[in-house]
Design a protein around this motif. Structure first.
Motif, PDB file in Angstrom:
ATOM      1  N   UNK A   2     -16.953  31.884 -32.795  1.00 23.92           N
ATOM      2  CA  UNK A   2     -18.615  31.927 -32.999  1.00 23.92           C
ATOM      3  C   UNK A   2     -18.977  32.332 -34.300  1.00 23.92           C
ATOM      4  N   UNK A   3     -19.945  31.950 -34.963  1.00 20.83           N
ATOM      5  CA  UNK A   3     -20.505  32.179 -36.282  1.00 20.83           C
ATOM      6  C   UNK A   3     -21.829  33.184 -35.927  1.00 20.83           C
ATOM      7  N   UNK A   8     -27.256  33.165 -33.082  1.00 26.07           N
ATOM      8  CA  UNK A   8     -28.595  33.045 -33.084  1.00 26.07           C
ATOM      9  C   UNK A   8     -29.177  31.860 -32.281  1.00 26.07           C
ATOM     10  N   UNK A   9     -28.516  30.810 -32.320  1.00 28.65           N
ATOM     11  CA  UNK A   9     -29.048  29.712 -31.640  1.00 28.65           C
ATOM     12  C   UNK A   9     -28.935  29.889 -30.162  1.00 28.65           C
ATOM     13  N   UNK A  10     -27.825  30.681 -29.699  1.00 24.71           N
ATOM     14  CA  UNK A  10     -27.801  30.713 -28.093  1.00 24.71           C
ATOM     15  C   UNK A  10     -29.012  31.765 -28.101  1.00 24.71           C
ATOM     16  N   UNK A  11     -29.445  32.845 -28.625  1.00 24.35           N
ATOM     17  CA  UNK A  11     -30.520  33.732 -28.329  1.00 24.35           C
ATOM     18  C   UNK A  11     -31.698  32.870 -28.519  1.00 24.35           C
ATOM     19  N   UNK A  59     -15.570  39.507 -36.755  1.00 22.37           N
ATOM     20  CA  UNK A  59     -14.291  39.937 -35.999  1.00 22.37           C
ATOM     21  C   UNK A  59     -14.555  40.777 -34.580  1.00 22.37           C
ATOM     22  N   UNK A  60     -15.984  41.093 -34.617  1.00 21.40           N
ATOM     23  CA  UNK A  60     -16.242  41.864 -33.341  1.00 21.40           C
ATOM     24  C   UNK A  60     -16.453  41.113 -31.983  1.00 21.40           C
ATOM     25  N   UNK A  61     -16.399  39.761 -32.434  1.00 21.46           N
ATOM     26  CA  UNK A  61     -16.430  38.789 -31.315  1.00 21.46           C
ATOM     27  C   UNK A  61     -14.741  38.571 -30.565  1.00 21.46           C
ATOM     28  N   UNK A  62     -14.568  39.436 -29.563  1.00 19.27           N
ATOM     29  CA  UNK A  62     -13.212  39.128 -28.915  1.00 19.27           C
ATOM     30  C   UNK A  62     -13.448  38.097 -27.979  1.00 19.27           C
ATOM     31  N   UNK A  63     -12.178  37.936 -27.388  1.00 22.51           N
ATOM     32  CA  UNK A  63     -12.278  36.785 -26.195  1.00 22.51           C
ATOM     33  C   UNK A  63     -13.050  37.059 -25.096  1.00 22.51           C
ATOM     34  N   UNK A  64     -13.391  38.248 -24.739  1.00 24.73           N
ATOM     35  CA  UNK A  64     -14.291  38.407 -23.613  1.00 24.73           C
ATOM     36  C   UNK A  64     -15.745  38.131 -24.095  1.00 24.73           C
TER      37      UNK A  64
END
Length: 86
Positions: A2-3, A8-11, A59-64
Motif C-alpha cells: 500500500x502507498x 488516503x483513499x481507504x480513509x 515501511x511501517x506497513x507490515x503484513x498485519x
C-alpha cells in the motif's frame, strides 16, 4: 504493498460511509449510531497511520497492517455495492 495515497483513499471511503449513514433523510438507529461512532474511531486510526507513514515511510506497513487495510477495502466495496442497489 500500500502507498500513502491508497491509505488516503481507504480513509475517504470510510468517511463516505459515515456521511451516507448520517444523512438527514435517514435518521440513524441506535445501532447505526454505534457503528458510526466505531467508524469515526477507525477514521482517527487511519489519520494516525497516515501521520506515521508520512513521518517514517511506507515501511511501517507490515503484513498485519496490510491485512487490515485489505479487509477495510473489502468492507467499503461491499457497503458501496449494497448502497447502489437500494
Amino acid at each position: 504493498m500500500y502507498s500513502y495515497d491508497d491509505i488516503e483513499k481507504i480513509k475517504a471511503g470510510l468517511e463516505w460511509i459515515v456521511h451516507q449513514a448520517s444523512a438527514p433523510h435517514h435518521p440513524p438507529s441506535r445501532h447505526d449510531q454505534l457503528m458510526i461512532s466505531k467508524l469515526k474511531d477507525l477514521i482517527k486510526t487511519y489519520e494516525v497511520l497516515l501521520e506515521t507513514v508520512s513521518q517514517f515511510g511506507i515501511s511501517v506497513i507490515d503484513s498485519e497492517v496490510a491485512e487490515g487495510l485489505s479487509i477495510t477495502e473489502k468492507f467499503i466495496t461491499k457497503v458501496k455495492r449494497n448502497t447502489g442497489s437500494m
